[in-house]
Every structure is written in C-alpha cells, then in structure tokens.
Design a protein around this motif. Structure first.
Motif, PDB file in Angstrom:
ATOM      1  N   UNK A 140      11.329  -0.620 -20.382  1.00  0.00           N
ATOM      2  CA  UNK A 140      11.873  -0.756 -21.870  1.00  0.00           C
ATOM      3  C   UNK A 140      11.566   0.707 -22.549  1.00  0.00           C
ATOM      4  N   UNK A 141      12.590   0.986 -23.264  1.00  0.00           N
ATOM      5  CA  UNK A 141      12.889   2.234 -24.194  1.00  0.00           C
ATOM      6  C   UNK A 141      13.075   1.903 -25.475  1.00  0.00           C
ATOM      7  N   UNK A 142      12.144   2.469 -26.537  1.00  0.00           N
ATOM      8  CA  UNK A 142      12.376   2.192 -27.824  1.00  0.00           C
ATOM      9  C   UNK A 142      12.749   3.650 -28.561  1.00  0.00           C
ATOM     10  N   UNK A 143      13.504   3.778 -29.550  1.00  0.00           N
ATOM     11  CA  UNK A 143      13.843   4.829 -30.172  1.00  0.00           C
ATOM     12  C   UNK A 143      14.012   4.985 -31.633  1.00  0.00           C
ATOM     13  N   UNK A 144      14.479   6.068 -32.282  1.00  0.00           N
ATOM     14  CA  UNK A 144      15.080   5.950 -33.462  1.00  0.00           C
ATOM     15  C   UNK A 144      15.962   4.921 -33.751  1.00  0.00           C
ATOM     16  N   UNK A 189      12.579  16.614 -25.099  1.00  0.00           N
ATOM     17  CA  UNK A 189      13.205  15.886 -23.991  1.00  0.00           C
ATOM     18  C   UNK A 189      14.446  16.030 -23.879  1.00  0.00           C
ATOM     19  N   UNK A 190      15.283  16.393 -22.734  1.00  0.00           N
ATOM     20  CA  UNK A 190      16.499  16.617 -22.560  1.00  0.00           C
ATOM     21  C   UNK A 190      17.445  15.484 -22.813  1.00  0.00           C
ATOM     22  N   UNK A 191      18.674  15.573 -23.268  1.00  0.00           N
ATOM     23  CA  UNK A 191      19.534  14.388 -23.356  1.00  0.00           C
ATOM     24  C   UNK A 191      19.558  13.519 -22.164  1.00  0.00           C
ATOM     25  N   UNK A 192      19.821  12.247 -22.116  1.00  0.00           N
ATOM     26  CA  UNK A 192      19.979  11.455 -21.175  1.00  0.00           C
ATOM     27  C   UNK A 192      18.550  11.563 -20.188  1.00  0.00           C
ATOM     28  N   UNK A 193      17.381  11.174 -21.011  1.00  0.00           N
ATOM     29  CA  UNK A 193      16.114  11.264 -20.423  1.00  0.00           C
ATOM     30  C   UNK A 193      16.010  10.762 -18.757  1.00  0.00           C
ATOM     31  N   UNK A 194      15.672  11.627 -18.098  1.00  0.00           N
ATOM     32  CA  UNK A 194      15.194  11.454 -16.686  1.00  0.00           C
ATOM     33  C   UNK A 194      13.751  11.583 -16.537  1.00  0.00           C
ATOM     34  N   UNK A 195      13.091  10.280 -15.796  1.00  0.00           N
ATOM     35  CA  UNK A 195      11.812  10.289 -15.505  1.00  0.00           C
ATOM     36  C   UNK A 195      11.591   9.954 -14.167  1.00  0.00           C
ATOM     37  N   UNK A 196      10.476  10.248 -13.550  1.00  0.00           N
ATOM     38  CA  UNK A 196      10.319  10.148 -12.402  1.00  0.00           C
ATOM     39  C   UNK A 196       8.754   9.852 -12.227  1.00  0.00           C
ATOM     40  N   UNK A 197       8.156   8.677 -11.704  1.00  0.00           N
ATOM     41  CA  UNK A 197       6.690   8.545 -11.336  1.00  0.00           C
ATOM     42  C   UNK A 197       6.805   7.689 -10.332  1.00  0.00           C
ATOM     43  N   UNK A 249       0.709  -1.196  -0.086  1.00  0.00           N
ATOM     44  CA  UNK A 249      -0.105   0.059   0.103  1.00  0.00           C
ATOM     45  C   UNK A 249       0.721   1.222  -0.015  1.00  0.00           C
ATOM     46  N   UNK A 250       2.280   1.030   0.129  1.00  0.00           N
ATOM     47  CA  UNK A 250       2.965   2.333   0.294  1.00  0.00           C
ATOM     48  C   UNK A 250       2.984   2.817  -1.116  1.00  0.00           C
ATOM     49  N   UNK A 251       3.417   4.105  -1.290  1.00  0.00           N
ATOM     50  CA  UNK A 251       3.541   4.812  -2.449  1.00  0.00           C
ATOM     51  C   UNK A 251       4.854   4.842  -2.681  1.00  0.00           C
ATOM     52  N   UNK A 252       5.318   4.451  -3.997  1.00  0.00           N
ATOM     53  CA  UNK A 252       6.843   4.435  -4.175  1.00  0.00           C
ATOM     54  C   UNK A 252       7.267   5.129  -5.308  1.00  0.00           C
ATOM     55  N   UNK A 253       8.428   5.765  -5.269  1.00  0.00           N
ATOM     56  CA  UNK A 253       8.703   6.574  -6.475  1.00  0.00           C
ATOM     57  C   UNK A 253       9.716   5.806  -7.528  1.00  0.00           C
ATOM     58  N   UNK A 254       9.572   5.907  -8.576  1.00  0.00           N
ATOM     59  CA  UNK A 254      10.414   5.038  -9.473  1.00  0.00           C
ATOM     60  C   UNK A 254      11.199   6.290 -10.420  1.00  0.00           C
ATOM     61  N   UNK A 255      12.530   5.990 -10.312  1.00  0.00           N
ATOM     62  CA  UNK A 255      13.406   7.062 -11.258  1.00  0.00           C
ATOM     63  C   UNK A 255      14.013   6.168 -12.269  1.00  0.00           C
ATOM     64  N   UNK A 256      13.928   6.636 -13.276  1.00  0.00           N
ATOM     65  CA  UNK A 256      14.889   6.033 -14.530  1.00  0.00           C
ATOM     66  C   UNK A 256      15.873   7.204 -15.164  1.00  0.00           C
ATOM     67  N   UNK A 257      17.011   6.940 -15.388  1.00  0.00           N
ATOM     68  CA  UNK A 257      17.954   7.972 -16.281  1.00  0.00           C
ATOM     69  C   UNK A 257      18.487   6.819 -17.416  1.00  0.00           C
ATOM     70  N   UNK A 258      18.464   7.317 -18.586  1.00  0.00           N
ATOM     71  CA  UNK A 258      18.881   6.497 -19.747  1.00  0.00           C
ATOM     72  C   UNK A 258      20.116   7.457 -20.210  1.00  0.00           C
ATOM     73  N   UNK A 259      21.020   6.817 -20.747  1.00  0.00           N
ATOM     74  CA  UNK A 259      22.150   7.429 -21.354  1.00  0.00           C
ATOM     75  C   UNK A 259      21.672   7.670 -22.938  1.00  0.00           C
ATOM     76  N   UNK A 260      21.151   8.823 -23.382  1.00  0.00           N
ATOM     77  CA  UNK A 260      20.915   8.660 -24.777  1.00  0.00           C
ATOM     78  C   UNK A 260      21.283  10.161 -25.180  1.00  0.00           C
ATOM     79  N   UNK A 261      21.478  10.335 -26.462  1.00  0.00           N
ATOM     80  CA  UNK A 261      21.822  11.774 -26.969  1.00  0.00           C
ATOM     81  C   UNK A 261      20.790  12.960 -27.113  1.00  0.00           C
TER      82      UNK A 261
END
Lengths: 105, 123
Positions: free
Chosen positions: A87-91, A66-74, A14-26
């Motif tokens: 999963x990340x998908x791109x050009x 979206x800035x280089x090396x996309x950071x996301x938190x949810x 039942x806890x709310x948890x934060x998930x943070x991701x950082x990918x290295x991408x130009x």
C-alpha cells in the motif's frame, strides 16, 4: 498509476526472499519553481507498507528526497504460502495498492 | 502505527533531524554497511542501500546533510524482517550521506561522502 512488484513466486520455508517494488509517481519535492517564479506544490508518496498474510513486515516514511518513481528493495523470510499486500499513500489523496502471492514449500 | 514524523522532517540540519526522529544521537559502527556511489552523475536518482549485521534492528533511516531537509527516508523493520533496504535518493549537491540503524534501543550510523555533478532538487 501502476506499481511493479517483484516477489519470488516460490520459495522454500525459511528462505530469505527479496521483495522489490517500483511505483510510478512524480515525487514533486515542493522546492522547485516554475519559469514565472511560482512554487510547484509538493506531491509525494509519504508512506508505504507491506503486509505478509496480514502481518506488517515493512513500513516506510518517505520524504521529498526520494527519487521520482520510488524504488524499494527489502528482505524477509518465507514462512507460509500466502499473499503480500502493498500500500502506498501520498499527498493529494494519493493511494494505491498491489498484491502478490507466494508458494512456500 | 507511529505517526508520520512531520517534526523530524522539518529540521534543516542533519543532527537536529536525527534528534527529532529518535531523541538521541548515534555512534558510528562498522556493523552498518552503507553502499552508495562515490560520484553521482545525476543527483535526482542516487541508488543507496544499507545492510547491517546488528541484531534486534527496529528501524533504518537515511539523512542527506546538504538537502533542504536532511531526513530522506525512514523504514520500520519489524521482527522477522531482514535489516537491509535499498532505495533511490535525491541529492541537491555533493553531500555527506548518513544511514542510521536503530538496534536494541541504540543508534548506530555509517556515513559516506557522495559527489554530485548535477543536483536533484531543482530551484
């Protein structure tokens, strides 16, 4: 290409948890030119998805702003022990995955 | 799964992009909290986050009015996920930033002006 994932390893049910991701991408926008005037082709991550024990809990459509090396938190709610899959998908056929596990008590 | 919103992204103008993505217009709401810096020294990396107290949120999107294409990011929030997201955006110049929250079939927005000292789109 590396991805950094930050998921709490333990949580109470039942806890709310934060998930943070950082990918290295130009994240090349496709708007820039080289010194001799050629357009630098777009090269970005276009979509991101997160699954929690197989169920999709978050999905993103990303654009050149979206800035280089996309950071996301949810945030999500800890329900059961198990696995987060990312999963990340791109050009240009870019695709990368990562996973993290959580113990819910 | 919905398709990548190519059409919405092609729109130069913020209002057109919102229309192409959602097919309707948004009303401003104080239940949408948009957190962005007043002044961004580097337009290439501007930390932006949004949270909302609205119920039944299904998606959150960001629009940067002065960018070549206004649509910056669109997030799908399935049931059970908390409606809050943080990311980092590029901004070409000083601009209006809009966050749209889709909740219970309606659109709510929050806007903020961000001063950019060095643009993030190059060219």
């Amino acid at each position: 290409m590396a991805a950094l994932i930050n998921v709490p390893s333990k949580a109470k049910r039942g806890d709310i948890i934060e998930i943070r991701t950082l990918t290295s991408h130009i994240m090349e926008t496709g708007f820039r030119h080289t010194a001799d005037g050629k357009l630098v082709p777009r090269d970005i991550i276009t979509s991101f998805a997160c699954r929690y024990n197989g169920t999709e809990i978050f999905r993103a459509d990303l654009f050149p702003a979206i800035a280089a090396n996309p950071y996301l938190s949810f945030f999500t709610v800890a329900k059961d022990s198990g696995k987060f899959e990312f999963e990340w998908i791109g050009d240009n056929g870019y695709s990368t995955t990562a996973s993290a596990s959580i113990t819910v008590e | 799964n919905d398709k990548y919103p190519e059409e919405a992204f092609k729109q130069k103008n913020e209002a057109d992009a919102i229309k192409a993505l959602y097919g309707r217009t948004a009303e401003p709401s104080d239940k949408v909290k948009l957190d962005a810096p007043e002044i961004a020294e580097n337009g290439g990396v501007v930390p932006i986050s949004v949270t909302t107290s609205l119920d039944k949120v299904t998606s959150i999107s960001f629009f940067v009015a002065e960018n070549p294409n206004a649509l910056a990011a669109s997030y799908r929030i399935p049931e059970g996920t908390i409606p809050a997201v943080a990311n980092r955006l590029k901004m070409a110049k000083t601009t209006r930033l809009t966050a749209i929250v889709e909740a219970d079939g309606k659109l709510y927005s929050a806007t903020k002006e961000v001063k950019v000292t060095v643009g993030g789109c190059g060219g």
